[in-house]
Each structure stands twice: as C-alpha cells, then as structure tokens.
Design a protein around this motif. Structure first.
Motif, PDB file in Angstrom:
ATOM      1  N   UNK A 220       0.941  -1.139  -0.097  1.00 37.50           N
ATOM      2  CA  UNK A 220       0.057   0.133   0.242  1.00 37.50           C
ATOM      3  C   UNK A 220       0.706   1.215  -0.148  1.00 37.50           C
ATOM      4  N   UNK A 221       2.027   1.209   0.905  1.00 33.60           N
ATOM      5  CA  UNK A 221       2.755   2.259   0.896  1.00 33.60           C
ATOM      6  C   UNK A 221       3.285   2.639  -0.484  1.00 33.60           C
ATOM      7  N   UNK A 222       3.913   1.451  -0.981  1.00 33.29           N
ATOM      8  CA  UNK A 222       4.599   1.463  -2.336  1.00 33.29           C
ATOM      9  C   UNK A 222       3.927   2.313  -3.398  1.00 33.29           C
ATOM     10  N   UNK A 223       2.480   1.581  -3.394  1.00 27.29           N
ATOM     11  CA  UNK A 223       1.736   2.147  -4.761  1.00 27.29           C
ATOM     12  C   UNK A 223       1.385   3.662  -4.230  1.00 27.29           C
ATOM     13  N   UNK A 224       1.044   3.999  -3.104  1.00 28.22           N
ATOM     14  CA  UNK A 224       1.059   5.518  -2.904  1.00 28.22           C
ATOM     15  C   UNK A 224       2.199   6.319  -2.924  1.00 28.22           C
ATOM     16  N   UNK A 225       3.340   5.900  -2.727  1.00 28.54           N
ATOM     17  CA  UNK A 225       4.664   6.616  -2.931  1.00 28.54           C
ATOM     18  C   UNK A 225       5.179   6.482  -4.115  1.00 28.54           C
ATOM     19  N   UNK A 226       4.836   5.794  -4.733  1.00 29.68           N
ATOM     20  CA  UNK A 226       5.491   5.420  -6.228  1.00 29.68           C
ATOM     21  C   UNK A 226       5.556   6.589  -7.283  1.00 29.68           C
ATOM     22  N   UNK A 227       6.650   7.105  -7.632  1.00 25.51           N
ATOM     23  CA  UNK A 227       6.758   8.225  -8.524  1.00 25.51           C
ATOM     24  C   UNK A 227       6.049   7.971  -9.840  1.00 25.51           C
ATOM     25  N   UNK A 228       5.609   6.959 -10.514  1.00 24.92           N
ATOM     26  CA  UNK A 228       5.112   6.763 -11.653  1.00 24.92           C
ATOM     27  C   UNK A 228       3.580   6.899 -11.403  1.00 24.92           C
ATOM     28  N   UNK A 229       3.146   5.806 -10.598  1.00 23.93           N
ATOM     29  CA  UNK A 229       1.438   6.053 -10.457  1.00 23.93           C
ATOM     30  C   UNK A 229       1.252   7.322  -9.631  1.00 23.93           C
ATOM     31  N   UNK A 230       2.205   7.521  -8.675  1.00 26.10           N
ATOM     32  CA  UNK A 230       1.946   8.785  -7.775  1.00 26.10           C
ATOM     33  C   UNK A 230       0.806   9.063  -7.014  1.00 26.10           C
ATOM     34  N   UNK A 231       0.972   9.838  -6.272  1.00 21.79           N
ATOM     35  CA  UNK A 231       0.023  10.403  -5.263  1.00 21.79           C
ATOM     36  C   UNK A 231      -0.499  11.520  -5.946  1.00 21.79           C
TER      37      UNK A 231
END
Length: 667
Positions: A220-231
């Motif tokens: 969950x943290x990775x998805x939210x903080x991922x630079x590509x998908x991005x928050x």
C-alpha cells in the motif's frame, strides 16, 4: 422500584465510567457547536458573497452531522456493551431473584432516559457557551469584523441535537434489551470467571498472518508513494492501497495475540521481571479479544492526525494565497476570437469604468517539439525532488508571455519592469519552493526554443510574482520573451485586471451586468468569466472555513472515539480482574508495584494503535502535502505542532484518566 434501581445504577455507573458520561456530554457539546455556525453570522459585518459562503458551510455541516451522529451512535452502543458486560452479574442476580427480562428492560429504559436527559442537558449548556467562543474564531477565519458581540442561541442546532441524540439513545435501548434477552442467568453469573478464547493459537499461523499484514501495508505504501503512479493522480485507483492498508492493519493486530507473548518469553530476563508475567498475559488476552476495536482505533487516530494537520495547512494556504494575490477590483478571463483587446474595445467602454486596467495573453509554442514542460526544464534530479507538486509531477507545459505585456502588468502593480536583449528570456512563477530549481536551470544556461529561435537566460533572476486572482497557486513557471517572437505562438487565455473609479459598487454592478450580457450572446463566440476581489476573498475564506471546520469536527470526533474505546476496554478489564488483583495482594504484591503494572498495561494498550497510526501518518501526510501543494505552498509539518498539542491534551488526557480510574478501581 424501577426508578429507584435505575437511579442507583446510574449513580454507580457514573462513578465507575466517568469517561463514558463525559464523552457523551462532550459529543453533544461539539455537535451543537458546529451546527450553530450558521447562526453566528448575525454578529458579523458580511457582504452578500460572505453570507453565501456561510450558507454553504451551514449546509455542509448539516450533511456531515449525519455521518458524525452515526459515528457517535456506534461509540455509545459500543460503550453500552461494556456497561452491560460490567453488570452481567447484577442482572443475573435480578433474574435469579425472580425478575423477568421485561422488568430488567424497564430498568434499562429508565436508565437510558436519565442518562440521555443528563448528557443532553449538560452538553447543550456547554455547547451554547462554547459556540460563543467559536464565533470569534469564525470571524478571524473569515477576516471579517464583528459588529457587536451578542449572546447567540441557535434553536435549529438545539432541536437537531435533541432529535439526533434521542434517536441514538433509542437505538441504544433496543440494543441493550436484545443483549439481555439473549443471555441466561448462569452465563450472567459466571461470565466474569470465564477466560477469553485465543483466536490464533498456532505460532506458525500467527507469524504467517503477521508477515502477510506487513506485506499488505508495505505494498500500500509503495503504490501511494510510487513516482510513476504517484499520489498526485488521486483517482478511483486510490481505493486499492487504502484497502490493502486497512486489511494489513486488521491482520497485524489479529496476529499479535498469537506470538507477542511467546516473543517476549524468549527473554526470560524481561518476562520474569516484577509482574511482567501477569502484565503480558493480560495484554495478550486483551489483544486477542479486541483486535477489531484496536484496528479501528488505529485507523481513526491516523485519520485524525491527517485531517487536523492537513486541514489546518490547506486553510492556512488558502488564506495566505489571498494575502499574496494581486490587488485589483475585478478580473476577467477571456477565451475566444477576436483578441481580448479588440473584443473589449468593441463591446465595452473601459474608460467609463476603469481608473486603471491592464490586458494580457498567455501563449504556448505552436510547434510541439518546442513545447517545454516544467519537469523537463528543471531537469531529472530537481524534478524528482519537487515531484510532490502537481505541476511538476505532470510536467505541465510552461506558458509564455510577451515582454510588453509583462511590463504593463508590473506598471499596473507599481513595480519596475525588465529589459531583454535579443536572444534572451526571463522567467517568473508563484510557487516559492520551485523558484530555486528554476534558477538552477537558468544558471546552467538552459536554452529554450520559441517560434524556431533558440534563447538563453538573461541575467534577470527568476522572479516570484502572482498574476492571476485564483485561490490556488499553480503557475510553476512562465517565460518572458521579446514581442517579435510571439507572432507564431498559440494564445491560450486572455486576461483583464481592472480597478474601478468613482462609485466602485455601482460601477461593479454595471460592469458585471454588461459582461453577463456579452457572455450570454453566443454569436460573439467568446467566453468571459468575471470574479471580483470580494467574490474571490469570500470564496477563498469560505473554502478555508469549510476545510478548517471539517478538520476540527471530524478529526476531534475520531480522536475522542478512539481514545474512549481504548479507555473503556481498559476500565472494563480492570473491573473484570479485580479478583486477580486481590490475589496478587494476598501473595504480597504491594500497591506501588500494582500501580506500576497498571500504568504499564494502560500505556502499552494506548501506545500500540498510536504507534502504527503514526507510521501510517508518515505516508498520509505526504498525500496531504501533495494536496496542499496543489493549492499553493505551505509546510504541513508546521501544523503538526498544533496537532501534537491537541493529541497531548485529548489522547494523553484520556490515557491519564484511564490509569487513575483503573488504579482507584483496583484499590
């Protein structure tokens, strides 16, 4: 007899569960206070736009109050379940002595009515006085003057509070009756002697569930903080990491009871010290039966932190944007043909209205190969550092303005213009934190291409300047080029900024009427959007007010509910374990050691959900920072001080009262 028994039971419950009754009173107080906001406007000097903003806030509070009443209803029902559990032996004695379930229900009904009248009366009294102070806060929030202070009583909020809580207490009564009728006398009399069943006994199973929970939270943290998908791109897909984080939280607390005790048992030095054996088994048993409520408490604490810190930051940012915005009476945004100057001169006699005005255009390079995004311009490294800004993350195209328009704008605001040599460009923006990155790019002599010609930066440093009267600062960068380069560019938006002369109020009404007539005429093929400074200020402060009230309202309620749930569980466990504490005293354990054990147990129980909530908040506040950065620039961390103080007062206060209550109960 029923009334006498009910009064005695309520007095006894008040002594044992003071926190529960205080929370009811506090809930009623907050509910009334926030629903009386609309009545506070009679003390303030407001224009028609500010009155409209107040109405919007009042309508929103009414909608949010439905949600809050459901949350408070859950809290009251949850707390009552613990009150009922604490009194099972008492009800068992009643049934043994010949009472029927219906008669016990009558006692519960009278108790519910007495509790309701008591909490409603005191809560409304406190709410009426608290709302007087809220009016001062509201006036400061909206930057308006109070004409005269007067005592305000909101009959609408009063009736709404009574109606909502009457329904809640009715549901509580029904829940209590159902709980009693399902139990048998033998179960009621022996409930306190039963040990809790362990949900997960196998150590291997517990460890597997624990690892799965960590993986869910990490993903969950990775998805939210991922630079590509991005928050930055918050959309429906955000539900995926939220769901994973929630599932991970529940699984983590569910798994703790299976291996926490065994994990500590590895260190005999810790496990056998003082009363740690007793303490850890108590905590293990409590986690085993309350992992659901611990998970909810953790999530509510997390939401409270993010709402309070993020909400206050958004409110402060919007208010600061108004202070930094250009000072003029009206702004017109124009889209269409012919150019804005020609359209205005043809349809509106500006000299009749204006003391001073300025018109200008923003452009894009027509050739896509020459179009430049802000992230591309400042470079990969700086782009990664500033990726929390929406304009950088999406690599928004940099707009262009011609030199003569820029200098006219500067003259309009009584500032000095600039000069550009042939083959040079300058830059400005209104997001302060992005300016150093732009300056670095200019210091590197980064070239841009405009209308087929290469340009290098001038010696003029990047400027911080706000042109547009909008509540959000979104101009990451605008290039200034010489006029001869504009010919082949694509105009995007035209702007008119104007100061009225003479009777400004009269001229404003006439101007708006004339613009609306032109905008309604489809034959012109144009779109004109007007906003006065009064409208801008009222709408911005209205948004700031909504955000601030929602942050306070929901954040405080969530924080209180999580603290109350933990408090009631600890007090309930202390009441259930009175005989165990008596046995420890008979074995020679002194009061000091008992008190120390109770303090440790209460602290560990309060800290477990708080610790995980703080970890969640590190990610949550990054999301909050992105949202704040979409509106302007404000450091969310600055608001953590206010949030921390609120937590120390409320959460810390409930912790300390719980410890004192449990200690007195055992003594």
């Amino acid at each position: 007899m029923y009334i006498k028994l009910a009064k005695r039971n309520m007095e006894r419950s008040l002594k044992i569960y003071t926190i529960y009754f205080l929370t009811l009173v506090f809930g009623v107080c907050i509910f009334y206070t926030f629903n009386s906001i609309g009545s506070q406007k009679i003390m303030m000097k407001l224009n028609e736009y500010e009155v409209h903003s107040f109405q919007k806030i009042d309508e929103l509070m009414a909608i949010v109050s439905i949600f809050i009443s459901c949350i408070l209803g859950f809290l009251i029902i949850y707390a009552n379940s613990y009150l009922i559990k604490r009194r099972k032996k008492e009800f068992g004695i009643y049934l043994t002595l010949g009472m029927e379930n219906r008669e016990i229900s009558n006692i519960l009904l009278i108790e519910t009515i007495l509790i309701g009248v008591f909490s409603l009366g005191l809560g409304l009294l406190l709410g009426v006085f608290l709302s007087q102070g809220m009016s001062i806060f509201t006036a400061k929030l909206f930057h308006v003057k109070m004409e005269s202070f007067r005592f305000i009583f909101s009959s609408g909020a009063f009736i709404k509070t009574i109606a909502y809580f009457a329904v809640i207490y009715l549901v509580v009564f029904i829940f209590n009756v159902i709980s009693i009728t399902k139990l048998k006398p033998v179960d009621l009399l022996t409930d306190g002697r039963k040990n809790e069943k362990i949900k997960v006994k196998n150590l291997k199973t517990s460890m597997i569930i624990f690892i799965i929970s960590i993986i869910c939270i990490a993903v969950a943290y990775f998805i939210i903080l991922d630079k590509n998908s991005g928050i930055i791109f918050i959309n429906r897909t955000i539900i995926i990491p939220i769901t994973l984080a929630v599932i991970g939280t529940f699984l983590l607390f569910f798994s703790l009871s299976g291996f926490l005790l065994r994990l500590v048992q590895i260190s005999k030095r810790v496990y056998l010290k003082e009363l740690n054996t007793f303490l850890l088994r108590q905590i293990n048993s409590k986690i085993n039966t309350t992992f659901v409520s611990l998970s909810f408490a953790c999530l509510m604490i997390f939401m409270s932190i993010c709402m309070l810190a993020g909400g206050f930051s958004i409110s402060k940012t919007l208010n600061k944007n108004i202070d930094d915005s250009p000072q003029y009476d009206i702004s017109l945004l124009y889209v269409g043909e012919p150019p804005i100057n020609e359209f205005l001169n043809k349809n509106i006699y500006l000299n009749y209205y204006a003391e001073d005005y300025v018109t200008y255009y923003e452009y894009y390079n027509k050739n896509q190969n020459e179009q430049l995004g802000i992230k591309t311009y400042i470079g990969k490294d700086e782009g990664e550092k500033k990726s929390s800004y929406a304009t950088v993350a999406k690599n928004d195209l940099i707009t262009i303005i011609k030199l003569s328009d820029f200098n006219r704008i500067m003259k309009f605001y009584k500032k000095e213009g600039i000069t550009l040599n042939k083959g040079e460009y300058a830059a400005f923006g209104d997001i302060k934190e992005l300016l150093p990155s732009i300056q670095k790019a200019m210091d590197k002599k980064t070239k841009i291409k405009v209308n087929g010609q290469d340009l290098i930066p001038s010696k003029q440093p990047v400027m911080q300047f706000t042109m547009d009267a909008i509540p959000a600062k979104t101009n990451s960068c605008t290039f200034i080029v010489r006029d001869e380069l504009i010919g082949g560019l694509t105009p995007t938006l035209g702007f008119l900024n104007l100061n009225f002369k003479g009777d400004k109020s009269k001229k404003e009404k006439e101007f708006l009427k004339e613009i609306n007539t032109l905008d309604d005429n489809k034959e012109t093929g144009t779109t004109c959007i007007c906003s006065t400074r009064e409208q801008l200020i009222a709408s911005t402060f209205g948004r700031a007010g909504i955000v601030s009230y929602l942050a306070l309202y929901i954040g405080l309620i969530f924080l209180i509910i999580s603290a109350v749930i933990l408090s009631l569980q600890q007090l309930s466990q202390s009441a259930d374990n009175i005989e165990r504490y008596k046995l420890l005293k008979k074995m020679g354990v002194d009061d000091e050691m008992l008190n120390k054990t109770i303090l440790k147990q209460t602290a560990i129980y309060f800290m477990m959900p708080l610790f995980l909530a703080l970890i969640h908040s590190i990610v949550g506040l990054k999301v909050a920072k992105v949202i704040v950065n979409c509106l302007g620039t404000n450091n969310v961390a600055e608001q953590l001080l206010i949030t921390t103080l609120i937590f120390i007062i409320i959460y810390g206060g409930y912790f300390w009262i719980t410890y004192i209550g449990a200690k007195k109960m055992v003594r």
